[in-house]
Motif scaffolding. Structure first.
Motif, PDB file in Angstrom:
ATOM      1  N   LYS A 349       0.603  -1.231   0.345  1.00  0.00           N
ATOM      2  CA  LYS A 349      -0.036   0.384  -0.120  1.00  0.00           C
ATOM      3  C   LYS A 349       0.637   1.255   0.026  1.00  0.00           C
ATOM      4  N   GLY A 350       1.610   0.973   0.779  1.00  0.00           N
ATOM      5  CA  GLY A 350       3.146   2.264   0.588  1.00  0.00           C
ATOM      6  C   GLY A 350       4.059   2.378  -0.561  1.00  0.00           C
ATOM      7  N   GLY A 351       2.977   1.634  -1.607  1.00  0.00           N
ATOM      8  CA  GLY A 351       4.118   1.548  -3.071  1.00  0.00           C
ATOM      9  C   GLY A 351       5.400   1.508  -2.565  1.00  0.00           C
ATOM     10  N   TYR A 352       6.165   2.727  -3.604  1.00  0.00           N
ATOM     11  CA  TYR A 352       7.448   2.745  -4.145  1.00  0.00           C
ATOM     12  C   TYR A 352       8.742   2.060  -3.125  1.00  0.00           C
ATOM     13  N   GLU A 353       8.382   3.390  -2.103  1.00  0.00           N
ATOM     14  CA  GLU A 353       9.019   3.669  -1.014  1.00  0.00           C
ATOM     15  C   GLU A 353       9.203   2.571  -0.269  1.00  0.00           C
ATOM     16  N   ALA A 354       7.439   1.811   0.398  1.00  0.00           N
ATOM     17  CA  ALA A 354       7.080   0.785   1.052  1.00  0.00           C
ATOM     18  C   ALA A 354       8.553  -0.484   0.846  1.00  0.00           C
ATOM     19  N   GLY A 355       8.230  -0.252  -0.672  1.00  0.00           N
ATOM     20  CA  GLY A 355       8.961  -1.385  -1.396  1.00  0.00           C
ATOM     21  C   GLY A 355      10.688  -1.324  -0.993  1.00  0.00           C
ATOM     22  N   VAL A 356      10.931  -0.554  -1.297  1.00  0.00           N
ATOM     23  CA  VAL A 356      12.764  -0.679  -0.786  1.00  0.00           C
ATOM     24  C   VAL A 356      12.773  -0.442   0.810  1.00  0.00           C
ATOM     25  N   SER A 357      12.242   0.489   1.184  1.00  0.00           N
ATOM     26  CA  SER A 357      12.440  -0.025   2.532  1.00  0.00           C
ATOM     27  C   SER A 357      12.051  -1.721   3.447  1.00  0.00           C
ATOM     28  N   LEU A 358      10.660  -2.716   2.720  1.00  0.00           N
ATOM     29  CA  LEU A 358      10.643  -3.338   2.303  1.00  0.00           C
ATOM     30  C   LEU A 358      11.663  -4.390   2.603  1.00  0.00           C
ATOM     31  N   VAL A 359      12.836  -4.101   0.798  1.00  0.00           N
ATOM     32  CA  VAL A 359      13.584  -4.767   0.915  1.00  0.00           C
ATOM     33  C   VAL A 359      15.164  -4.578   1.525  1.00  0.00           C
ATOM     34  N   SER A 360      15.588  -3.823   2.368  1.00  0.00           N
ATOM     35  CA  SER A 360      16.166  -3.069   2.575  1.00  0.00           C
ATOM     36  C   SER A 360      16.306  -3.788   4.298  1.00  0.00           C
ATOM     37  N   ASN A 361      15.270  -4.029   4.703  1.00  0.00           N
ATOM     38  CA  ASN A 361      15.058  -3.963   6.255  1.00  0.00           C
ATOM     39  C   ASN A 361      14.684  -6.223   6.066  1.00  0.00           C
ATOM     40  N   LEU A 362      14.787  -6.715   5.382  1.00  0.00           N
ATOM     41  CA  LEU A 362      15.107  -8.195   5.323  1.00  0.00           C
ATOM     42  C   LEU A 362      16.080  -8.641   5.745  1.00  0.00           C
ATOM     43  N   LYS A 363      15.718  -9.736   6.862  1.00  0.00           N
ATOM     44  CA  LYS A 363      17.399 -10.241   7.490  1.00  0.00           C
ATOM     45  C   LYS A 363      17.616 -11.951   7.124  1.00  0.00           C
ATOM     46  N   LEU A 364      16.406 -12.711   6.499  1.00  0.00           N
ATOM     47  CA  LEU A 364      17.430 -14.041   6.011  1.00  0.00           C
ATOM     48  C   LEU A 364      16.960 -13.666   4.444  1.00  0.00           C
ATOM     49  N   PHE A 365      15.766 -13.120   3.676  1.00  0.00           N
ATOM     50  CA  PHE A 365      15.799 -13.045   2.191  1.00  0.00           C
ATOM     51  C   PHE A 365      16.991 -12.094   1.580  1.00  0.00           C
ATOM     52  N   SER A 366      17.663 -12.797   0.327  1.00  0.00           N
ATOM     53  CA  SER A 366      18.939 -11.674   0.374  1.00  0.00           C
ATOM     54  C   SER A 366      17.884 -10.603  -0.918  1.00  0.00           C
ATOM     55  N   HIS A 367      18.775  -9.808  -0.923  1.00  0.00           N
ATOM     56  CA  HIS A 367      18.245  -9.108  -2.282  1.00  0.00           C
ATOM     57  C   HIS A 367      19.118  -9.378  -3.484  1.00  0.00           C
ATOM     58  N   LEU A 368      18.695  -9.746  -4.235  1.00  0.00           N
ATOM     59  CA  LEU A 368      19.698  -9.918  -5.527  1.00  0.00           C
ATOM     60  C   LEU A 368      18.917 -10.541  -7.022  1.00  0.00           C
ATOM     61  N   ALA A 369      19.772 -10.626  -7.924  1.00  0.00           N
ATOM     62  CA  ALA A 369      19.344 -10.456  -9.307  1.00  0.00           C
ATOM     63  C   ALA A 369      18.935 -12.251  -9.940  1.00  0.00           C
ATOM     64  N   ASN A 370      18.622 -12.622  -8.758  1.00  0.00           N
ATOM     65  CA  ASN A 370      17.970 -14.465  -9.312  1.00  0.00           C
ATOM     66  C   ASN A 370      17.180 -15.529  -9.145  1.00  0.00           C
ATOM     67  N   VAL A 371      16.974 -16.470  -9.452  1.00  0.00           N
ATOM     68  CA  VAL A 371      15.083 -16.485  -8.709  1.00  0.00           C
ATOM     69  C   VAL A 371      15.549 -18.771  -9.130  1.00  0.00           C
ATOM     70  N   GLY A 372      15.348 -18.726  -7.780  1.00  0.00           N
ATOM     71  CA  GLY A 372      15.087 -20.866  -7.875  1.00  0.00           C
ATOM     72  C   GLY A 372      16.255 -20.909  -7.277  1.00  0.00           C
ATOM     73  N   ASP A 373      16.676 -20.736  -6.000  1.00  0.00           N
ATOM     74  CA  ASP A 373      17.676 -20.724  -5.681  1.00  0.00           C
ATOM     75  C   ASP A 373      16.870 -21.352  -4.036  1.00  0.00           C
ATOM     76  N   THR A 374      17.476 -22.081  -3.471  1.00  0.00           N
ATOM     77  CA  THR A 374      17.772 -22.559  -1.700  1.00  0.00           C
ATOM     78  C   THR A 374      17.402 -21.892  -1.068  1.00  0.00           C
ATOM     79  N   ARG A 375      17.861 -20.747  -0.840  1.00  0.00           N
ATOM     80  CA  ARG A 375      17.982 -19.234   0.182  1.00  0.00           C
ATOM     81  C   ARG A 375      16.522 -18.829  -0.849  1.00  0.00           C
ATOM     82  N   SER A 376      15.835 -18.111   0.682  1.00  0.00           N
ATOM     83  CA  SER A 376      15.227 -16.881  -0.138  1.00  0.00           C
ATOM     84  C   SER A 376      14.941 -15.556  -1.088  1.00  0.00           C
ATOM     85  N   LEU A 377      14.904 -15.543  -1.976  1.00  0.00           N
ATOM     86  CA  LEU A 377      15.615 -14.692  -2.316  1.00  0.00           C
ATOM     87  C   LEU A 377      14.349 -12.801  -2.622  1.00  0.00           C
ATOM     88  N   VAL A 378      14.741 -11.629  -2.506  1.00  0.00           N
ATOM     89  CA  VAL A 378      13.926 -10.452  -2.499  1.00  0.00           C
ATOM     90  C   VAL A 378      14.659  -9.646  -3.777  1.00  0.00           C
TER      91      VAL A 378
END
Ligand SMILES: Cc1ncc(COP(=O)(O)O)c(C=O)c1O
Lengths: 426, 194
Positions: A349-378
């Motif tokens: 609901k918070g749009g682009y800004e909320a998306g950016v802050s979600l990505v930076s607040n995640l601790k287990l999800f890795s922020h990277l450009a891939n999919v289909g890893d054993t690890r969770s990605l965002v």
């Protein structure tokens, strides 16, 4: 056991592999060699002339890579396969057999952003012209057919939006137009969807994703369904005409229902050069041995995370075809009854800004450009994988500015949900 | 006999039992499929005889060409035909005059003539159409897997290292009877449309 059909999990472990003739090694050895000795000059000549089965040089065939190729062909129900250095390389090699300068192919707009770029820019420079259609509107494919159309290209489960494509309906359009249907099955894997069973003539994968599955090796593959008649109206001279580079061999006449895979190897891989490293082939085939187990877990976790997000007050929408609320739910039940995959998007609901802050607040999800890893990605596709598209194309491919993409791994789902929860409320 | 699909058991039986193979339409040109199928089968231990009336007096990898089936001095187990569908019937008629009769008539990839097949089958001859014996041998032995081809077979046994003149074991476990459903269906539809 002649007439017993081994199940998918058995093929995932065994297809293509046999104890090594020389050493008895049970795991497939990594034949990390560029070249293979000939028995004599007659043997060499017959290998070069495509007259004998055997290995010459790793750019063309390699005994480790061929195990991977046969395994994926078996899992997809194809006649043969050809591995390449990446998914993108697989696309170039496949299209090179089909298109000449000035030809067209129709592609769904809902594709991985890299494929949209490849088709729009790199292919354009070869004179291969993409014509876009909308996978939610079958008639848009019919309208796009012209006398220059040589193929139709779709993704079974589309990246990033996780939408499900009606493969059978589009295959009917391809059949009517007399062109092959190519399906990028990367996000589904043959465990969830086998496009050949629904009318695909060629299946392509980025092996980099769920098939390899561990985020450690790039690779791609082309699977030949053996269903297309290349000689019918001489539209595909690479397959139907005498090949000057092989003393006039006609590939379909010589190799029958696996001629396309052979063309990709002896005309594509041999001349363009994007061969897979045997080491990567080994890593990927080891990954494939556990594909059924991993996909079950990926899908179970993805569904739990999607359900959690759709109930969260900060979330505007979740696009996961496994949710009953999804417009793709019916197609998902039909094509992917075992699960709707593990890559999907949602918007905040918070749009682009909320998306950016979600990505930076995640601790287990890795922020990277891939999919289909054993690890969770965002990732935030609009500013990364899909950043080269204009705003309209971003939205149409499912990567609008407020959209966040997840690739759910095989960790404990409670931990993934807890990480998202803390990041959303931080 | 259904010719839209062949079970591996059937093909394996044929390739495991025939010894003498006469090839009609064998070409001395080393880029023609008939040439390298001939050579491959000879290397795998079959007793190969090339038939081509235009090549009599010459030989193919040391085996003398003969003009017709009737000029062969020994019983023929299998006739492998490299001619298109329109030329099959007279060959079947010729084959039916042989004594003893051949056990198998095999028509190459792309060649199918159902009427001719029925005639041969009525005389007790097994017929294979639209297949290549080299591809089938390579597939059942898994030798063809070097090319990324789906052999549709599995084995947990250590394979021998193939050497010149060696017969390979074809007794691997078949996956689903050896068919590739989608490809078999497409071939059937193509044939039905003719
Ligand atoms: C659906 C899909 N197709 C193709 C590719 C390209 O594959 P590669 O990165 O292996 O070249 C990707 C990569 O993200 C993808 O997600």
């Amino acid at each position: 056991m002649n007439d017993r059909i081994p199940g998918f999990a058995t093929l995932a472990v065994h297809a293509g592999a046999q104890p090594d003739p020389t050493t008895g090694a049970r795991a497939t050895p990594i034949y990390q060699t560029t070249s293979f000795v000939f028995n004599d000059s007659d043997h060499a000549a017959s290998l070069f002339g495509l007259q004998s089965f055997g290995n010459i040089y790793t750019r063309i065939t390699n005994p480790t890579t061929s195990v991977l190729e046969e395994r994926v062909a078996a899992l997809e129900g194809g006649t043969a396969a050809l591995a390449t250095a990446s998914g993108h390389a697989a696309q170039v090699v496949a299209f090179q057999q089909l298109l000449r300068p000035g030809d067209e192919f129709i592609a769904s707009r809902k594709l991985y952003g890299g494929s949209i770029n490849q088709f729009t820019h790199a292919f354009k420079s070869f004179g291969w012209n993409v014509v876009w259609a909308d996978s939610d509107d079958i008639a848009s494919f019919e309208r796009a057919v012209t006398p220059h159309t040589k193929a139709i290209f779709i993704e079974s489960i589309a990246n990033p939006g996780g939408s499900i494509t009606d493969i059978e309906a589009i295959s009917a359009v391809a059949r009517q137009a007399g062109v092959p249907l190519i399906v990028d099955n990367t996000l589904a894997t043959p465990y969830l969807i086998r496009p050949i069973d629904h009318g695909a003539d060629i299946v392509i994968h980025s092996l980099t994703k769920f098939l390899g599955g561990h985020g450690n090796s790039l690779g791609g593959i082309i699977v030949d369904a053996g269903t297309f008649d290349w000689s019918k109206d001489n539209k595909y001279p690479m397959l139907s005409e005498p090949r000057p580079e092989y003393h006039g061999i006609k590939l379909q006449e010589t190799f029958g229902n696996f001629a396309f895979a052979i063309a990709c190897r002896v005309l594509g891989l041999r001349d363009l050069g994007p061969a897979l490293s045997p080491f990567n082939a080994f890593m990927i085939m080891t990954g494939i041995e556990t594909l059924p187990l991993r996909m079950q877990r990926h899908c179970e976790n993805a569904k739990a995370v999607a359900e959690f997000l759709s109930a969260h007050p900060a979330v505007a929408a979740v696009n996961y075809a496994g949710l009953t609320s999804s417009p793709y739910y019916t197609l998902a039940r039909k094509y992917a009854p075992k699960g709707a995959g593990a890559v999907f998007t949602f918007s905040l609901k918070g749009g682009y800004e909320a998306g950016v802050s979600l990505v930076s607040n995640l601790k287990l999800f890795s922020h990277l450009a891939n999919v289909g890893d054993t690890r969770s990605l965002v990732i935030h596709p609009a500013s990364t994988t899909h950043s080269q598209l204009d705003d309209d194309a971003k939205t149409r491919s499912g990567a609008g500015p407020d959209v966040v993409r997840l690739s759910i791994g095989i960790e404990d789902k409670e931990d993934l949900i807890a990480d998202l929860e803390q990041a959303l409320s931080a | 006999m259904n010719h839209d699909h062949y079970n591996d058991t059937w093909i394996r039986e044929i390739l495991n039992t025939v010894k003498t193979v006469a090839m009609i339409g064998a070409s001395p040109q080393n880029v023609r499929p008939s040439y390298f199928v001939f050579k491959y089968l000879a290397e795998r231990g079959y007793d190969m005889i090339p038939i081509n009336p235009g090549q009599v007096g010459k030989s193919l990898i040391g085996k003398s060409f003969v003009a017709s089936l009737r000029e062969i001095d020994r019983p023929i187990d299998m006739i492998d035909i490299f001619r298109n569908a329109d030329h099959i019937m007279p060959i079947i008629d010729d084959a039916l005059t042989l004594n003893p009769l051949p056990k198998v008539i095999w028509m190459q990839l792309g060649v199918r003539n159902d009427e001719a097949a029925k005639k041969a089958e009525a005389a007790g001859i097994k017929v294979v159409m639209n297949r290549c014996p080299k591809i089938e041998y390579g597939r059942l032995s898994s030798e063809i897997s070097w090319m990324g081809v789906n052999s549709r077979t599995l084995s947990s046994k250590r394979a021998p290292i193939p050497t010149q003149g060696m017969r390979l074991s074809l007794n691997r476990a078949s996956v689903g009877g050896g068919g590739t459903d989608a490809a078999d269906r497409a071939a059937k539809n193509k044939n039905d449309a003719v």
